[in-house]
Design a protein around this motif. Structure first.
Motif, mmCIF file in Angstrom:
data_model
loop_
_atom_site.group_PDB
_atom_site.id
_atom_site.type_symbol
_atom_site.label_atom_id
_atom_site.label_comp_id
_atom_site.label_asym_id
_atom_site.label_seq_id
_atom_site.Cartn_x
_atom_site.Cartn_y
_atom_site.Cartn_z
ATOM 1 N N HIS A 143 0.856 -1.190 0.000
ATOM 2 C CA HIS A 143 0.000 0.000 0.000
ATOM 3 C C HIS A 143 0.892 1.240 0.000
ATOM 4 N N VAL A 144 0.419 2.296 -0.657
ATOM 5 C CA VAL A 144 1.257 3.463 -0.936
ATOM 6 C C VAL A 144 0.462 4.752 -0.735
ATOM 7 N N LEU A 145 1.144 5.858 -0.939
ATOM 8 C CA LEU A 145 0.503 7.167 -0.890
ATOM 9 C C LEU A 145 -0.637 7.224 -1.901
ATOM 10 N N ALA A 146 -1.785 7.729 -1.471
ATOM 11 C CA ALA A 146 -2.976 7.764 -2.318
ATOM 12 C C ALA A 146 -2.802 8.729 -3.489
ATOM 13 N N ASP A 147 -3.578 8.496 -4.541
ATOM 14 C CA ASP A 147 -3.625 9.429 -5.668
ATOM 15 C C ASP A 147 -4.459 10.664 -5.332
ATOM 16 N N ASP A 148 -5.476 10.491 -4.503
ATOM 17 C CA ASP A 148 -6.398 11.565 -4.140
ATOM 18 C C ASP A 148 -5.702 12.535 -3.182
ATOM 19 N N PRO A 149 -5.563 13.826 -3.545
ATOM 20 C CA PRO A 149 -4.896 14.797 -2.669
ATOM 21 C C PRO A 149 -5.538 14.920 -1.294
ATOM 22 N N ALA A 150 -6.871 14.791 -1.220
ATOM 23 C CA ALA A 150 -7.548 14.885 0.074
ATOM 24 C C ALA A 150 -7.145 13.730 0.991
ATOM 25 N N VAL A 151 -7.045 12.531 0.427
ATOM 26 C CA VAL A 151 -6.619 11.376 1.214
ATOM 27 C C VAL A 151 -5.147 11.525 1.596
ATOM 28 N N GLN A 152 -4.355 12.054 0.693
ATOM 29 C CA GLN A 152 -2.935 12.285 0.986
ATOM 30 C C GLN A 152 -2.761 13.166 2.220
ATOM 31 N N ARG A 153 -3.568 14.210 2.301
ATOM 32 C CA ARG A 153 -3.440 15.130 3.437
ATOM 33 C C ARG A 153 -3.684 14.400 4.756
ATOM 34 N N TRP A 154 -4.695 13.529 4.771
ATOM 35 C CA TRP A 154 -4.981 12.768 5.991
ATOM 36 C C TRP A 154 -3.878 11.745 6.269
ATOM 37 N N GLN A 155 -3.312 11.165 5.223
ATOM 38 C CA GLN A 155 -2.207 10.225 5.423
ATOM 39 C C GLN A 155 -1.010 10.917 6.065
ATOM 40 N N HIS A 156 -0.685 12.099 5.595
ATOM 41 C CA HIS A 156 0.439 12.843 6.171
ATOM 42 C C HIS A 156 0.147 13.246 7.619
ATOM 43 N N ARG A 157 -1.099 13.652 7.882
ATOM 44 C CA ARG A 157 -1.460 14.088 9.233
ATOM 45 C C ARG A 157 -1.419 12.939 10.236
ATOM 46 N N LEU A 158 -1.944 11.782 9.834
ATOM 47 C CA LEU A 158 -2.095 10.662 10.754
ATOM 48 C C LEU A 158 -0.864 9.768 10.835
ATOM 49 N N ASN A 159 0.058 9.934 9.905
ATOM 50 C CA ASN A 159 1.187 9.013 9.852
ATOM 51 C C ASN A 159 1.998 8.928 11.153
ATOM 52 N N PRO A 160 2.282 10.058 11.846
ATOM 53 C CA PRO A 160 3.071 9.947 13.084
ATOM 54 C C PRO A 160 2.436 9.025 14.127
ATOM 55 N N LEU A 161 1.112 9.058 14.240
ATOM 56 C CA LEU A 161 0.428 8.170 15.176
ATOM 57 C C LEU A 161 0.295 6.764 14.614
ATOM 58 N N TRP A 162 -0.049 6.680 13.340
ATOM 59 C CA TRP A 162 -0.289 5.389 12.703
ATOM 60 C C TRP A 162 0.929 4.474 12.805
ATOM 61 N N HIS A 163 2.102 4.983 12.492
ATOM 62 C CA HIS A 163 3.258 4.082 12.418
ATOM 63 C C HIS A 163 3.676 3.584 13.795
ATOM 64 N N ARG A 164 3.289 4.311 14.851
ATOM 65 C CA ARG A 164 3.587 3.827 16.198
ATOM 66 C C ARG A 164 2.639 2.700 16.614
ATOM 67 N N CYS A 165 1.442 2.692 16.055
ATOM 68 C CA CYS A 165 0.436 1.683 16.421
ATOM 69 C C CYS A 165 0.389 0.504 15.459
ATOM 70 N N ALA A 166 1.066 0.603 14.332
ATOM 71 C CA ALA A 166 0.919 -0.412 13.274
ATOM 72 C C ALA A 166 2.252 -1.026 12.879
ATOM 73 N N GLY A 167 3.096 -1.279 13.867
ATOM 74 C CA GLY A 167 4.341 -1.990 13.584
ATOM 75 C C GLY A 167 5.307 -1.243 12.707
ATOM 76 N N GLY A 168 5.284 0.088 12.765
ATOM 77 C CA GLY A 168 6.186 0.887 11.944
ATOM 78 C C GLY A 168 5.664 1.194 10.562
#
Length: 214
Positions: A143-168
């Motif tokens: 799975h990779v960075l989304a094509d949709d810019p709106a989804v990308q923004r949420w991916q960038h925002r949530l990534n710091p929390l996500w990677h700590r809870c999802a095995g990196g």
């Protein structure tokens, strides 16, 4: 032993989540792993849910996994499988960024939802390229960075929390580009939105990569 193994989340819940994700993409995994042949190295083999997917053309499967708790589950999974699968499967507790195999010793590399979570994917890909034979192949599903810019923004925002809870795991990696930068070409490759995954992690790439000339 990984320090994560002492964490109850990673010891009990995270392996269960891995298996749930594997079940959601069982068809894609079977299709992709059906292309494997020769000596196979699966990076981040997890709990062993993929072992039964490999075809008879596979002579040996080296299942690399860095987490001891997950590896224990892979041992249990392998012990339940037919003797023919057990005989050609080697479980290897090791890190993708320091693969303890010789140069040019692998015919097929498999990376299935793994390159999103290794700390330094460029190091892991360099190691993968090193052990792969000149005429070998890398089979990938990530799975990779989304094509949709709106989804990308949420991916960038949530990534710091996500990677700590999802095995990196990282939400916003452009893994196809990383594969190419590591010295691979992508002759067979698709990028699409998976119907079973939420949009945050639903943009996928899948295909086959080969080594470019040095």
């Amino acid at each position: 032993m990984s320090l994560r193994s002492y964490n109850p989340y990673y010891r009990w819940l995270f392996p269960w989540l891995l298996d749930r994700v594997s079940a959601a993409v069982a068809d894609e995994r079977s299709d992709l792993l059906g292309l494997a042949q020769g000596v196979v190295l699966e990076i981040g083999a997890g709990t062993g849910s993929s072992f039964h997917c490999y075809p008879a053309a596979v002579d040996k499967l080296v299942a690399l996994e860095p987490d001891t708790s997950v590896m224990q589950l892979a041992h249990k999974q392998l012990s339940k499988m037919p003797a023919a699968i057990q005989a050609k499967t080697q479980l290897l507790l090791a890190d993708a960024e320091a693969i303890p195999l010789a140069d040019n010793s692998v015919d097929t590399l498999v990376s299935f939802l793994v390159l999103c979570s290794v700390p330094h994917p460029e190091h892991a890909l360099a190691e993968m390229r090193r052990v792969l034979k000149a005429d070998g192949q890398l089979l990938f599903f990530e799975h990779v960075l989304a094509d949709d810019p709106a989804v990308q923004r949420w991916q960038h925002r949530l990534n710091p929390l996500w990677h700590r809870c999802a095995g990196g795991c990282q939400l916003n990696r452009e893994t196809a580009q990383l594969i190419q930068q590591a010295g691979f070409s992508l002759p067979t490759y698709q990028r699409y939105q998976h119907r079973s995954f939420p949009r945050l992690v639903g943009q996928l790439i899948s295909g086959r990569a080969v080594k470019t000339n040095d």
